[in-house]
Write an enzyme that holds these catalytic residues in place. Structure first.
Site, short mmCIF file in Angstrom:
data_model
loop_
_atom_site.label_atom_id
_atom_site.label_comp_id
_atom_site.label_asym_id
_atom_site.label_seq_id
_atom_site.Cartn_x
_atom_site.Cartn_y
_atom_site.Cartn_z
N TYR A 77 -8.63 2.27 4.29
CA TYR A 77 -7.53 2.72 5.15
C TYR A 77 -6.20 2.52 4.42
O TYR A 77 -5.96 1.48 3.81
CB TYR A 77 -7.52 1.92 6.46
CG TYR A 77 -6.34 2.22 7.35
CD1 TYR A 77 -6.34 3.33 8.18
CD2 TYR A 77 -5.23 1.38 7.36
CE1 TYR A 77 -5.25 3.60 9.00
CE2 TYR A 77 -4.13 1.65 8.18
CZ TYR A 77 -4.16 2.76 9.00
OH TYR A 77 -3.07 3.02 9.80
N HIS A 78 -5.32 3.52 4.50
CA HIS A 78 -4.04 3.50 3.77
C HIS A 78 -2.91 3.07 4.69
O HIS A 78 -2.57 3.77 5.64
CB HIS A 78 -3.76 4.90 3.21
CG HIS A 78 -2.78 4.91 2.08
ND1 HIS A 78 -1.51 4.38 2.17
CD2 HIS A 78 -2.89 5.39 0.81
CE1 HIS A 78 -0.88 4.54 1.02
NE2 HIS A 78 -1.70 5.15 0.17
N GLY A 79 -2.33 1.90 4.44
CA GLY A 79 -1.18 1.44 5.22
C GLY A 79 0.09 2.16 4.83
O GLY A 79 0.12 2.98 3.91
N GLU A 125 -1.96 9.63 5.86
CA GLU A 125 -2.31 8.48 6.69
C GLU A 125 -1.22 7.42 6.64
O GLU A 125 -0.89 6.78 7.64
CB GLU A 125 -3.63 7.89 6.21
CG GLU A 125 -4.28 6.91 7.18
CD GLU A 125 -5.73 6.68 6.80
OE1 GLU A 125 -6.61 7.39 7.34
OE2 GLU A 125 -5.98 5.81 5.93
#
Length: 299
Positions: free
Chosen positions: A89-91, A162
């Site tokens: 998951y890309h913050g 994202e």
């Protein structure tokens, strides 16, 4: 003047840590340039000749991670000894991923090559740092070569989109991206999900506006700046690998990644989402994430 001063102070506060991170990234590149010049290094940036420099850079970022975010890394045992594809998951700022790279190198003396968006390679003054840390544009051919050479390769299917448009609900914005699945099938390697707890509480983007969304979709450039930088607790979790199956198709593999039943018996939307559902308060809470710095129990 008082109101103006308070406004400027608040603006400086919310942007100061992201700017500090950017400064440290450029400082890392400068240190590598000094090492290259003093040692007259001309070897391949991925070769072991650079390991002492990599260790210095990794140690700096690991200390920063421990002090500012109390960083923890769990599930390293789930990484294969050989090649594999990490999906994460890309913050808003992938600083957690930088922490992961640093600790993985310090613990295992192992590089994980990273697929990055094309705009990263347009940033001036970072060429050597990107090469030494194994950041690449990530064409199918490059990924296959890296995997054939025994490397781990990481990719965030959501990428910049994202980072910009997900929020404290931790929604995955993968769209129709499934190239990573085809590469995994071609290379006959497992896929490993990864996620960092509270990454959206540490750094956030301003609420999505139609103008900025249209601007990004037309230019593919991140015009919206991140803000925040609060010292919330960061824990990166590496999930169980999805093994290579010679009888599975690309669509079935993507569907399998998009099911959570193979991971911790969770019936959730995706493997990465399963990690989020298990380890993350949704919607994310900044106060809870801050209080977790004082919670010594492993969640």
């Amino acid at each position: 003047m008082v109101i103006a001063s308070l406004t400027m102070s608040a603006a400086l506060f919310v942007f100061i840590v992201p700017l500090t991170i950017l400064f440290f990234i450029y400082l890392s590149n400068i240190l590598l340039l000094i090492y290259q010049r003093n040692s007259e290094v001309k070897a391949d940036p991925l070769s072991e000749v650079w390991d002492s420099a990599r260790k210095t850079i990794a140690s700096f970022w690991d200390i920063y991670a421990r002090i500012w975010h109390g960083y923890e890394l769990h599930g390293v045992e789930n990484l294969p000894e050989g090649p594999g594809i990490l999906v994460y998951y890309h913050g808003a700022i992938p600083i957690d991923y930088l922490y992961f790279l640093s600790r993985l190198f310090l613990w295992k003396k192992r590089l994980c090559l990273s697929v990055a968006d094309h705009f990263v390679f347009r940033l001036p003054g970072l060429k050597l740092l990107l090469e030494v840390t194994g950041v690449m544009p990530g064409t199918r051919e490059e990924c296959l070569i890296a995997l054939k050479n025994g490397h781990l390769v990481s990719i965030s299917p959501g990428g910049v989109r994202e980072a910009l448009f997900s929020d404290e609900s931790y929604q995955l914005l993968w769209g129709n991206r499934k190239g990573f699945a085809q590469v995994a099938l071609d290379a006959k390697v497992p896929i490993i999900p990864m996620y960092t707890q509270n990454v959206r509480e540490g750094y956030r983007m301003f609420k999505e506006r139609r103008f900025f969304r249209q601007l990004y979709e037309s230019t593919r450039l991140p015009f919206t700046p991140p803000y925040g930088g609060l010292p919330v607790k960061f824990r990166t979790y590496i999930g169980e690998p999805i093994p290579y199956d010679p009888n599975i198709t690309t669509e079935e593999l993507v569907e399998k990644v998009c099911k959570g039943d193979f991971l911790f018996s969770f019936q959730t939307k995706t493997a990465v989402q399963a990690l989020i559902s298990k380890h993350q308060t949704i919607p994310g809470s900044i106060w809870k994430a801050l209080l977790e710095r004082f919670d010594k129990r492993r969640k």
